[in-house]
Design a protein around this motif. Structure first.
Motif, PDB file in Angstrom:
ATOM      1  N   ALA A  90     -63.132  34.778 -58.317  1.00 10.70           N
ATOM      2  CA  ALA A  90     -62.388  35.634 -57.386  1.00 10.70           C
ATOM      3  C   ALA A  90     -61.019  35.008 -57.125  1.00 10.70           C
ATOM      4  O   ALA A  90     -60.894  33.792 -57.017  1.00 10.70           O
ATOM      5  CB  ALA A  90     -63.140  35.809 -56.073  1.00 10.70           C
ATOM      6  N   THR A  91     -60.012  35.869 -57.057  1.00  8.47           N
ATOM      7  CA  THR A  91     -58.642  35.444 -56.760  1.00  8.47           C
ATOM      8  C   THR A  91     -58.226  36.138 -55.473  1.00  8.47           C
ATOM      9  O   THR A  91     -58.134  37.354 -55.421  1.00  8.47           O
ATOM     10  CB  THR A  91     -57.694  35.829 -57.902  1.00  8.47           C
ATOM     11  OG1 THR A  91     -58.092  35.131 -59.088  1.00  8.47           O
ATOM     12  CG2 THR A  91     -56.246  35.469 -57.574  1.00  8.47           C
ATOM     13  N   ILE A  92     -58.015  35.333 -54.433  1.00  4.24           N
ATOM     14  CA  ILE A  92     -57.635  35.866 -53.125  1.00  4.24           C
ATOM     15  C   ILE A  92     -56.116  35.790 -53.053  1.00  4.24           C
ATOM     16  O   ILE A  92     -55.539  34.704 -53.122  1.00  4.24           O
ATOM     17  CB  ILE A  92     -58.308  35.041 -52.010  1.00  4.24           C
ATOM     18  CG1 ILE A  92     -59.828  35.054 -52.218  1.00  4.24           C
ATOM     19  CG2 ILE A  92     -57.912  35.567 -50.640  1.00  4.24           C
ATOM     20  CD1 ILE A  92     -60.542  33.907 -51.535  1.00  4.24           C
ATOM     21  N   LYS A  93     -55.473  36.954 -52.951  1.00  4.05           N
ATOM     22  CA  LYS A  93     -54.014  37.045 -53.070  1.00  4.05           C
ATOM     23  C   LYS A  93     -53.366  36.920 -51.692  1.00  4.05           C
ATOM     24  O   LYS A  93     -53.603  37.765 -50.815  1.00  4.05           O
ATOM     25  CB  LYS A  93     -53.609  38.392 -53.667  1.00  4.05           C
ATOM     26  CG  LYS A  93     -54.412  38.851 -54.883  1.00  4.05           C
ATOM     27  CD  LYS A  93     -54.056  38.124 -56.127  1.00  4.05           C
ATOM     28  CE  LYS A  93     -52.690  38.505 -56.652  1.00  4.05           C
ATOM     29  NZ  LYS A  93     -52.420  37.754 -57.905  1.00  4.05           N
ATOM     30  N   LEU A  94     -52.549  35.920 -51.508  1.00  2.00           N
ATOM     31  CA  LEU A  94     -51.768  35.824 -50.272  1.00  2.00           C
ATOM     32  C   LEU A  94     -50.452  36.577 -50.449  1.00  2.00           C
ATOM     33  O   LEU A  94     -49.790  36.407 -51.485  1.00  2.00           O
ATOM     34  CB  LEU A  94     -51.467  34.362 -49.956  1.00  2.00           C
ATOM     35  CG  LEU A  94     -52.605  33.593 -49.309  1.00  2.00           C
ATOM     36  CD1 LEU A  94     -52.395  32.100 -49.468  1.00  2.00           C
ATOM     37  CD2 LEU A  94     -52.658  33.940 -47.828  1.00  2.00           C
ATOM     38  N   PRO A  95     -50.025  37.360 -49.462  1.00  2.00           N
ATOM     39  CA  PRO A  95     -48.732  38.030 -49.585  1.00  2.00           C
ATOM     40  C   PRO A  95     -47.569  37.123 -49.223  1.00  2.00           C
ATOM     41  O   PRO A  95     -46.422  37.558 -49.212  1.00  2.00           O
ATOM     42  CB  PRO A  95     -48.855  39.187 -48.585  1.00  2.00           C
ATOM     43  CG  PRO A  95     -49.781  38.696 -47.544  1.00  2.00           C
ATOM     44  CD  PRO A  95     -50.746  37.761 -48.242  1.00  2.00           C
ATOM     45  N   VAL A  96     -47.867  35.876 -48.906  1.00  2.00           N
ATOM     46  CA  VAL A  96     -46.845  34.911 -48.513  1.00  2.00           C
ATOM     47  C   VAL A  96     -46.998  33.663 -49.364  1.00  2.00           C
ATOM     48  O   VAL A  96     -48.089  33.322 -49.794  1.00  2.00           O
ATOM     49  CB  VAL A  96     -46.987  34.534 -47.020  1.00  2.00           C
ATOM     50  CG1 VAL A  96     -46.514  35.666 -46.129  1.00  2.00           C
ATOM     51  CG2 VAL A  96     -48.427  34.177 -46.684  1.00  2.00           C
ATOM     52  N   ARG A  97     -45.893  32.996 -49.595  1.00  2.00           N
ATOM     53  CA  ARG A  97     -45.895  31.742 -50.336  1.00  2.00           C
ATOM     54  C   ARG A  97     -46.239  30.605 -49.377  1.00  2.00           C
ATOM     55  O   ARG A  97     -45.690  30.517 -48.288  1.00  2.00           O
ATOM     56  CB  ARG A  97     -44.494  31.510 -50.922  1.00  2.00           C
ATOM     57  CG  ARG A  97     -44.308  30.213 -51.663  1.00  2.00           C
ATOM     58  CD  ARG A  97     -42.831  29.999 -52.019  1.00  2.00           C
ATOM     59  NE  ARG A  97     -42.012  29.864 -50.824  1.00  2.00           N
ATOM     60  CZ  ARG A  97     -41.806  28.723 -50.176  1.00  2.00           C
ATOM     61  NH1 ARG A  97     -42.347  27.601 -50.609  1.00  2.00           N
ATOM     62  NH2 ARG A  97     -41.054  28.691 -49.096  1.00  2.00           N
ATOM     63  N   LEU A  98     -47.165  29.739 -49.770  1.00  2.00           N
ATOM     64  CA  LEU A  98     -47.460  28.552 -48.974  1.00  2.00           C
ATOM     65  C   LEU A  98     -46.821  27.335 -49.632  1.00  2.00           C
ATOM     66  O   LEU A  98     -46.734  27.256 -50.852  1.00  2.00           O
ATOM     67  CB  LEU A  98     -48.964  28.330 -48.870  1.00  2.00           C
ATOM     68  CG  LEU A  98     -49.774  29.449 -48.207  1.00  2.00           C
ATOM     69  CD1 LEU A  98     -51.225  29.018 -48.067  1.00  2.00           C
ATOM     70  CD2 LEU A  98     -49.201  29.791 -46.841  1.00  2.00           C
ATOM     71  N   ARG A  99     -46.398  26.399 -48.797  1.00  2.00           N
ATOM     72  CA  ARG A  99     -45.840  25.159 -49.319  1.00  2.00           C
ATOM     73  C   ARG A  99     -46.975  24.271 -49.836  1.00  2.00           C
ATOM     74  O   ARG A  99     -48.132  24.435 -49.468  1.00  2.00           O
ATOM     75  CB  ARG A  99     -45.116  24.446 -48.179  1.00  2.00           C
ATOM     76  CG  ARG A  99     -44.133  23.386 -48.644  1.00  2.00           C
ATOM     77  CD  ARG A  99     -43.391  22.791 -47.448  1.00  2.00           C
ATOM     78  NE  ARG A  99     -42.267  21.991 -47.859  1.00  2.00           N
ATOM     79  CZ  ARG A  99     -42.018  20.764 -47.421  1.00  2.00           C
ATOM     80  NH1 ARG A  99     -42.813  20.206 -46.530  1.00  2.00           N
ATOM     81  NH2 ARG A  99     -40.963  20.095 -47.836  1.00  2.00           N
ATOM     82  N   MET A 100     -46.649  23.319 -50.677  1.00  2.00           N
ATOM     83  CA  MET A 100     -47.617  22.319 -51.105  1.00  2.00           C
ATOM     84  C   MET A 100     -48.258  21.714 -49.858  1.00  2.00           C
ATOM     85  O   MET A 100     -47.573  21.440 -48.875  1.00  2.00           O
ATOM     86  CB  MET A 100     -46.912  21.237 -51.921  1.00  2.00           C
ATOM     87  CG  MET A 100     -47.843  20.201 -52.517  1.00  2.00           C
ATOM     88  SD  MET A 100     -48.950  20.911 -53.783  1.00  2.00           S
ATOM     89  CE  MET A 100     -49.908  19.467 -54.258  1.00  2.00           C
ATOM     90  N   SER A 101     -49.583  21.540 -49.909  1.00  2.00           N
ATOM     91  CA  SER A 101     -50.297  21.037 -48.736  1.00  2.00           C
ATOM     92  C   SER A 101     -50.914  19.676 -49.033  1.00  2.00           C
ATOM     93  O   SER A 101     -50.708  19.108 -50.109  1.00  2.00           O
ATOM     94  CB  SER A 101     -51.367  22.033 -48.323  1.00  2.00           C
ATOM     95  OG  SER A 101     -52.376  22.089 -49.309  1.00  2.00           O
ATOM     96  N   LEU A 102     -51.681  19.160 -48.080  1.00  2.00           N
ATOM     97  CA  LEU A 102     -52.375  17.893 -48.301  1.00  2.00           C
ATOM     98  C   LEU A 102     -53.886  18.144 -48.326  1.00  2.00           C
ATOM     99  O   LEU A 102     -54.386  18.605 -49.328  1.00  2.00           O
ATOM    100  CB  LEU A 102     -51.932  16.858 -47.259  1.00  2.00           C
ATOM    101  CG  LEU A 102     -50.467  16.411 -47.483  1.00  2.00           C
ATOM    102  CD1 LEU A 102     -49.959  15.547 -46.350  1.00  2.00           C
ATOM    103  CD2 LEU A 102     -50.332  15.656 -48.816  1.00  2.00           C
ATOM    104  N   HIS A 103     -54.580  17.932 -47.210  1.00  2.00           N
ATOM    105  CA  HIS A 103     -56.045  17.960 -47.278  1.00  2.00           C
ATOM    106  C   HIS A 103     -56.657  19.007 -46.354  1.00  2.00           C
ATOM    107  O   HIS A 103     -56.003  19.495 -45.439  1.00  2.00           O
ATOM    108  CB  HIS A 103     -56.597  16.582 -46.907  1.00  2.00           C
ATOM    109  CG  HIS A 103     -56.043  15.483 -47.742  1.00  2.00           C
ATOM    110  ND1 HIS A 103     -56.488  15.217 -49.007  1.00  2.00           N
ATOM    111  CD2 HIS A 103     -55.050  14.584 -47.500  1.00  2.00           C
ATOM    112  CE1 HIS A 103     -55.814  14.192 -49.509  1.00  2.00           C
ATOM    113  NE2 HIS A 103     -54.929  13.790 -48.612  1.00  2.00           N
TER     114      HIS A 103
END
Lengths: 488, 488
Positions: free
Chosen positions: A463-476
């Motif tokens: 499954a691919t859950i599509k976000l309508p917004v871009r998220l920045r690189m995250s950590l944990h």
């Protein structure tokens, strides 16, 4: 905000450009077949600077912590995202400007905030005793409401926290539910003191052990087995004079060994022994266990400094291409005389952000999940630009028992973030479940949350859950079962 | 949500792909020089479907209304965005699916929602008597709190609204502050009844006039001068039997004239006269005024049907390249015998979403601001794909007195949305101020809010407010001064 963000790699490109929004998406669009049985919330945190750096430049790890929560229920996923309202962030918003200088160097902050807690709360999030704790290793946690993501405030476990700091990588004992945790620089900046705590599932401190390291240096993650605690002391040292002179918190020491402090969980710390390995960069713990006499610790280790923002004393870092990196198995023989530490590679490729089936934390186990870098795979430089720092183009399932790995490469523009493992049900066998992680589509300025069958990662997401917004690189981040959130 | 959005032009590409998020960004990043004196909030609304269409396809105008609010103060801009919590949206969220069929055809909705209000509240937002009204011409407004954007509910002006419908294009009288407004199909679907209201600044109805049109047809916008009300009846007719048979609300009639119903504001409606012009598509009103005997109305008029989703009875629409379009000045001579209506073009180019300096609404004026389409300008088809519907690649300032235009073309990937005008201060001369409007950067998946010196649009924006999120194409909005919001 009329000061723009710097045009440096730390703040540009679709992986590192600040995202900065807070909000909700009700019922994310899903492609593929989402299993109805996945029930719970995936919490994770990213550094996402509210303001451009006061000093004009900064590193990724110094951004303000913003938490994303993906709640899975009956095949639907809802999304929520909120900044941790740290003292630091509140002061910045009031001033409408950054007031903070060099990473983890309070001496370089604006005088107006020098007495405020300096935590960005940006490294990890975990639910314990009904609270969502946002963690940064230089401070006590911040507590938040796990449903609304509203910040309650700095959290000293109702006065039980005696240290100045608290790790971003606590573990939860899968049998007792105890929070196993520590602090380093635990009596303040540049102190070599380390504290180890065990706090039960209701929030009551059961154990507190203090030791002193040979010197003050970074202990980012640690390992806990049924009988032992292991502190990896990295060759990234801290010096108070350097801090007072406005310098970096950490400095790489190419002449220092890796150290591993080992103590019994049920002791008083006086039994601590320091084992050594050649100079190298200790990464995050995949898992660890012991058989009474031997301790096994699985973690990625790199042959030199990968943190270009913490150079050695002459200001240099080794070119990344000169470094080798593998998932390593460290075996420590507690009955051996001298340095009974051995290392054996578990992978032939570089990987990081390792996760296991949390139900086997500290126990003998087989399954690990990592994100990996394969420099031989195609990269869409034409559409994306230069390859960003920490561009993880593969997801991998490791069987640490057989040494076999299954990998999945999405395409020439996709970068994975740390995945988590969710068992199919509470009694499912180890590794029988789902691997869930964010994937940035750099050329499309998009972010997807991908769900894999953990045993068939190489077949791609189910499954691919599509976000309508871009998220920045995250950590944990961490998964919390719906039943656990409901019971709090 | 496991039904994906259709892969049709209405739901794909960075201009039309649903955005769907609600939330905030504190202190947007600004490039350029933001004038500190701009103080107030720009409210605007977009159709942004919560769910993919129940019938598998749909038109842009049927999306759920989501409001964006940009609050300017001391050179800073904060951003907030919330769905209007319509009855329709609440029912969809409860069902986690679309329950609504053909645009503005209640007969095609799921039986569970056939008795609910059908408004998407997606066309315009305006502040009146302390409330933010979200408008869709098939319903009473929804009222929201203008600061929190929380939905209060359907708003019948405390029982004073006697019509079934309310326009999306009310005007505010710049002298009295009265809301000048109307409804068409005012006694329900396919009724030819029109009501005209004047509601004072405190929300008290001062005037209510009913007339009957020659037939039921769309009256999307209207015009008000100091002495007259003008209703442009478009050749888009409504038929109850067609609705009951599941058909489209509107059908283009190539054999019908444009009609303009003119009545005195201070009369009882019995003086209404219908003036005609050859078949064509009446757009939005730029402004209108009268000199006692003559009425002047400025609006873009196209030579045929531009709404491909409302075809004529044989299902066809004219190819867009066969249509001509201009900003027109209509002059209606109330003293002439017969059809005293003349039309003169004010521009040589196609434009829409016209706005004037609101302080001159209904009064003789000079300055208009529009977004325009110049098909001769470069378009980055390689990175964007086919040119989307309503791709406005220019912003223009019209001097309707001199006939001169100043235009600004950003680049081959930028699409403007409706701008608004903000005077430099309350007493500034007409047109002395700022033009503010959204601009989608299609190849970068980004949206900027641009601020222009209204007199120097051709020099490009003086400030670029960078959104970290992509916004979908929107419809209309309005500026509200900070002093007005504070006083509510």
């Amino acid at each position: 905000m009329t000061t723009p963000f710097p045009k440096t790699p730390e703040f540009t490109g679709t992986l590192y450009k600040p995202a900065r929004f807070e909000g909700e998406v009700y019922d994310l669009e899903i492609e593929g077949k989402m299993p109805d049985e996945i029930d719970g919330t995936f919490f994770q945190v990213a550094p996402d600077p509210q303001y451009p750096p006061m000093l004009g430049k900064d590193m990724f790890f110094n951004g303000d912590g913003i938490i994303s929560a993906f709640t899975f229920k009956n095949g639907h996923v809802d999304f929520k995202r909120r900044y941790v309202m740290t003292e630091r962030l509140k002061a910045q918003r009031a001033a409408r400007a950054s007031l903070h200088g060099v990473y983890r160097n309070q001496y370089t902050n604006d005088p107006s905030v020098q007495d405020l807690n300096n935590s960005t709360a940006n490294t990890n999030v975990i639910v314990h005793a009904g609270k969502l704790l946002a963690l940064k290793e230089d401070s006590a946690p911040y507590a938040l409401d796990p449903v609304t993501l509203e910040t309650i405030g700095l959290w000293d476990f109702e006065g039980q926290l005696t240290s100045a700091t608290f790790t971003a990588h606590p573990k939860i004992d899968p049998v007792s539910g105890d929070l196993l945790c520590f602090g380093y620089e635990a009596k303040g900046d540049a102190t070599p003191d380390i504290v180890y705590y065990e706090i039960d599932a209701l929030g009551r401190k059961k154990r507190e052990t203090w030791i002193v390291a040979p010197y003050a240096a970074m202990i980012h993650d640690f390992a806990v087995t049924e009988n032992y605690v292991i502190f990896p002391l990295m060759p990234l040292t801290v010096d108070l004079e350097r801090l007072k002179n406005g310098g970096r918190h950490f400095q790489w020491q190419p002449g220092l060994d890796q150290l591993f402090g080992v103590l019994r969980r049920d002791g008083d710390g006086r039994d601590v022994r320091w084992f050594t390995a050649p100079n190298g960069f200790q990464g995050h713990t995949l898992n660890a266990f012991d058989d009474g006499g031997r301790i096994y610790i699985d973690m990625p280790i790199t042959s030199g400094n990968i943190f270009y923002f913490f150079p050695q004393s002459d200001g240099t870092v080794p070119p990344p291409e000169t470094l080798s990196s593998n998932m390593m198995r460290l075996t420590i023989d507690m009955n051996a005389r001298g340095n009974g530490l051995e290392m054996t590679p578990l992978t032939s490729f570089a990987c990081e952000f390792p996760r296991s089936d949390d139900r086997y934390m500290g126990r003998q186990y087989s399954h690990g999940f990592v994100i990996a870098m394969d420099p031989t795979k195609p990269f869409d430089e034409e559409r994306i630009g230069p390859r960003p720092f920490q561009f993880f183009n593969q997801l991998a399932h490791l069987d640490v028992t057989t040494g076999k790995a299954k990998t999945w490469f999405a395409d020439a523009q996709s970068c994975f973030q740390e995945p988590i493992f969710v068992p199919k049900h509470a009694d499912a066998p180890e590794g029988d479940g789902y691997v869930i992680g964010l994937c940035n589509r750099l050329a499309d300025c998009a972010t997807d949350l991908l769900v894999f069958d953990a045993q068939h990662i190489n077949e791609g997401p189910i499954a691919t859950i599509k976000l309508p917004v871009r998220l920045r690189m995250s950590l944990h981040g961490n998964w919390v079962a719906g039943s656990k959130l409901a019971a709090r």
